[in-house]
Write an enzyme that holds these catalytic residues in place. Structure first.
Site, short mmCIF file in Angstrom:
data_model
loop_
_atom_site.label_atom_id
_atom_site.label_comp_id
_atom_site.label_asym_id
_atom_site.label_seq_id
_atom_site.Cartn_x
_atom_site.Cartn_y
_atom_site.Cartn_z
N GLY A 134 36.93 47.67 32.49
CA GLY A 134 38.39 47.53 32.56
C GLY A 134 38.86 46.94 33.88
N VAL B 102 33.49 54.73 37.59
CA VAL B 102 33.09 53.50 38.29
C VAL B 102 34.34 52.66 38.55
CG1 VAL B 102 31.63 51.44 38.23
CG2 VAL B 102 30.91 53.51 37.02
N LYS C 17 50.86 30.60 44.47
CA LYS C 17 49.78 29.90 45.17
C LYS C 17 49.88 28.42 44.81
CE LYS C 17 44.83 29.15 45.22
NZ LYS C 17 43.50 29.57 44.82
N PRO D 126 45.61 20.68 47.02
CA PRO D 126 46.79 21.19 46.32
C PRO D 126 46.51 21.33 44.82
CG PRO D 126 46.99 18.84 46.65
CD PRO D 126 45.66 19.23 47.24
N VAL E 21 29.74 54.70 29.62
CA VAL E 21 28.65 54.35 28.70
C VAL E 21 27.34 54.83 29.32
CG1 VAL E 21 27.38 52.43 27.66
CG2 VAL E 21 29.88 52.39 27.72
N LEU F 70 32.20 39.30 36.42
CA LEU F 70 31.08 39.48 37.34
C LEU F 70 29.78 39.79 36.61
CD1 LEU F 70 32.91 41.58 40.11
CD2 LEU F 70 32.42 39.13 40.13
N ILE G 172 38.03 34.11 38.36
CA ILE G 172 38.97 34.57 37.32
C ILE G 172 39.21 33.44 36.32
CG2 ILE G 172 41.32 35.42 36.89
CD1 ILE G 172 41.15 36.85 39.65
#
Ligand SMILES: Cc1cc2nc3c(=O)[nH]c(=O)nc-3n(C[C@H](O)[C@H](O)[C@H](O)COP(=O)(O)OP(=O)(O)OC[C@H]3O[C@@H](n4cnc5c(N)ncnc54)[C@H](O)[C@@H]3O)c2cc1C
Length: 515
Positions: free
Chosen positions: A13, A47, A83, A103, A189, A340, A353
């Site tokens: 999550g 976690v 950003k 940019p 889990v 990840l 991301i």
């Protein structure tokens, strides 16, 4: 009868888990509402999520919009900020004044004329970025990329977000569970059971018993409990190309509530890596990404302390080890990894991301109808995703390999040809004679970093393409027109756009116009 794929379970999550849940659930809303498809997310209550990852890519706007998220709510709940790209300080020579922008806007007329050869022949006293795009100047002036009357997700100048990673995942969780029908189980889990063909059949959790699924998405972060630990997919280490293997992160409060806020990630080169500096409305996220083969942790802490200044003493830096690399494949049997769990290189250019978003989209769009066709979808997913990892590695390495710095071993080692991937080596050779452009080497529909990104970095770092006087002949008038148009657009935007912090405060008070 072949069993249809209808129950999807995502484990994890963090940002990757909730973005994947949202993208899949939004795409398959009709089936979820009809009760013929389900998306469940299992998340450990013990976690913690990684809680870093505060720079994004403009794809995030489409991703959130498609999930039905209100942009105003995002800004208000995630300490969100604009950003407009990256400012790279000290990467080329390390001398005072050494900086350039990457940019988020494309060069003017990018699909019609390649402005790079024209700029190379006549720079007009401007940096490449300023000659072809207004965004560097907008960042210099601390301006926002839109106004309060620009509707949600629309832009005057292209943008993505800086955000508080610890707030983003809970924000997405609320949206996914309340608006998109995603089921949420807080459970650890503990064991995984497999079928004879290796497919994951079910997992046993400490708090919620056994859970089964047709398709599993492994978003368990560096643990990679399904794709790595259960299915044993090997990890391709890239630390021979990208040397940074540690990050030291701090959160630094602003001096005052109305202190100016930068709308670009500032990446400042250091002796054995670089420091990110990301401004959120309430604080700055700052971190030093460094190579432990070139610098000790104590020296790295000193480098970060010098950057932050006297306030460093009051802060508690958090050390995060990084292992640059990715899984050999990303979808095996009925398990696909996102985030990840699939891999991580380093934070430069915020590529993690965006890759998670693109992977989630690919899964949602190509959701296999049944187990029989899943391997075909998996093969395609693996091909596309491997390509993307390869191109990101090339692009990140580009920032290091163009350096002229020889002040430390870190920079000297980074230009060692043995550390440069062959494809990048070949492209650098080619680009000595022709400038990259959008249909050359980067011809996929969804390139993470398009040819324009390569142009900004190459010419920002002083790379020279030896263009012949005749190159792009016939397009001089058009190129001159686009460059003039760019200067006019820059002046217009500078006079019309509000300050970055001012717009964020207005969004908190009044909200943006919903679409
Ligand atoms: C120093 C650093 C800086 C970064 N900066 C950027 C950036 O600027 N831009 C960018 O795009 N990316 C950045 N990243 C990457 C970014 O942080 C991640 O891609 C993103 O946060 C997604 O993480 P995740 O969801 O995959 O993993 P995590 O956040 O680690 O989440 C893992 C989830 O798995 C769950 N879990 C683990 N084991 C179990 C289990 N046994 N049972 C149940 N649940 C389990 C955990 O509870 C957690 O919910 C950065 C990364 C690092 C290390």
């Amino acid at each position: 009868m072949v069993r249809p794929i209808k129950d999807i379970v995502i484990i994890g999550g963090g940002t990757a888990g909730w973005l994947t849940a949202g993208v899949i659930a939004a795409r398959h809303q009709g089936r979820i509402k009809a009760g013929s498809f389900s998306v469940t997310l299992i998340e450990s209550p013990t976690v913690k999520i990684i809680g870093v990852g505060e720079g994004t890519w403009p794809t995030i706007r489409t991703t959130l919009e498609k999930m039905g998220v209100s942009e105003t709510d995002f800004f208000r709940n995630c300490d969100g900020a604009f950003k407009q790209g990256g400012k790279f300080v000290g990467w080329t020579t390390g001398a005072p004044g050494d900086s350039y922008y990457h940019p988020l806007m494309l060069p003017q007329g990018f699909t019609q004329v390649n402005l790079a050869p024209h700029w190379l022949r006549n720079e007009h006293g401007l940096s490449f970025c300023d000659a072809v795009c207004p965004q560097g100047k907008l960042c210099d002036d601390g301006l926002a990329p839109k106004t309060i009357t620009t509707p949600e997700y629309q832009a005057v100048a292209n943008y993505s977000y800086h955000l508080d990673a610890a707030k983003f995942a809970p924000f997405l969780q609320r949206h996914c569970t309340e608006k998109l029908g995603v089921r949420h189980l807080l459970a650890d889990v503990e064991t995984v059971s497999q079928a004879e063909n290796g497919d994951v059949k079910s997992v046993t959790t400490k708090q919620a018993g056994e859970v089964s699924a047709d398709l599993w998405v492994d978003c368990t972060g560096f643990n990679a409990i399904l794709l790595g630990k259960t299915l044993g997919v090997a990890f391709n280490d890239c630390s021979d190309v990208l040397f940074c293997d540690n990050a030291l992160a701090v959160q630094v409060p602003f001096e005052s509530d109305d202190a100016p806020m930068e709308s670009q990630t500032i990446a400042t080169a250091q002796t054995a890596g670089w420091i990110w500096d990301i401004a959120l409305p309430t604080r700055r996220g700052i971190g030093y990404v460094y190579s432990s083969h070139h610098q000790s942790d104590e020296e790295a802490a000193d480098v970060l302390a010098r950057y932050v200044g006297p306030r460093f003493k009051e802060l508690s830096p958090r050390k995060i080890p990084i292992r640059a690399g990715h899984r050999e494949i990303f979808w095996k049997n009925n398990v696909v990894a996102v985030g990840l769990a699939a891999g991580f290189l380093e934070p430069l250019e915020a590529s993690a991301i965006v890759l998670g978003e693109l992977s989630a989209k690919l899964i949602a769009e190509h959701m296999p109808a049944n187990r029989e066709v899943m391997d075909l979808v998996a093969a395609r997913f693996n091909e596309v995703t491997s390509y993307r990892w390869g191109r990101i590695i090339d692009f990140l390495k580009l920032h290091y390999v163009l350096t002229k710095r020889t002040d430390t071993q870190f920079w000297i080692d980074n230009v060692d040809p043995a550390s440069v991937p062959d494809r990048l080596k070949n492209l650098l050779h080619l680009w000595k004679y022709q400038s990259p452009w959008f249909f050359d080497e980067f011809d996929r529909l969804e390139e993470v970093f398009p040819a324009a990104s390569y142009q900004y970095v190459l010419y920002g770092m002083g790379f020279r393409t030896d263009v012949e006087p005749q190159d792009n002949v016939g397009t001089e008038a058009q190129a001159e027109m686009f460059m003039k148009e760019n200067l006019a657009t820059t002046r217009k935007m500078q006079s019309q756009l509000p300050k970055n912090r001012e717009l964020i405060q207005k969004i908190h008070t009044y909200g943006l116009q919903p679409i």
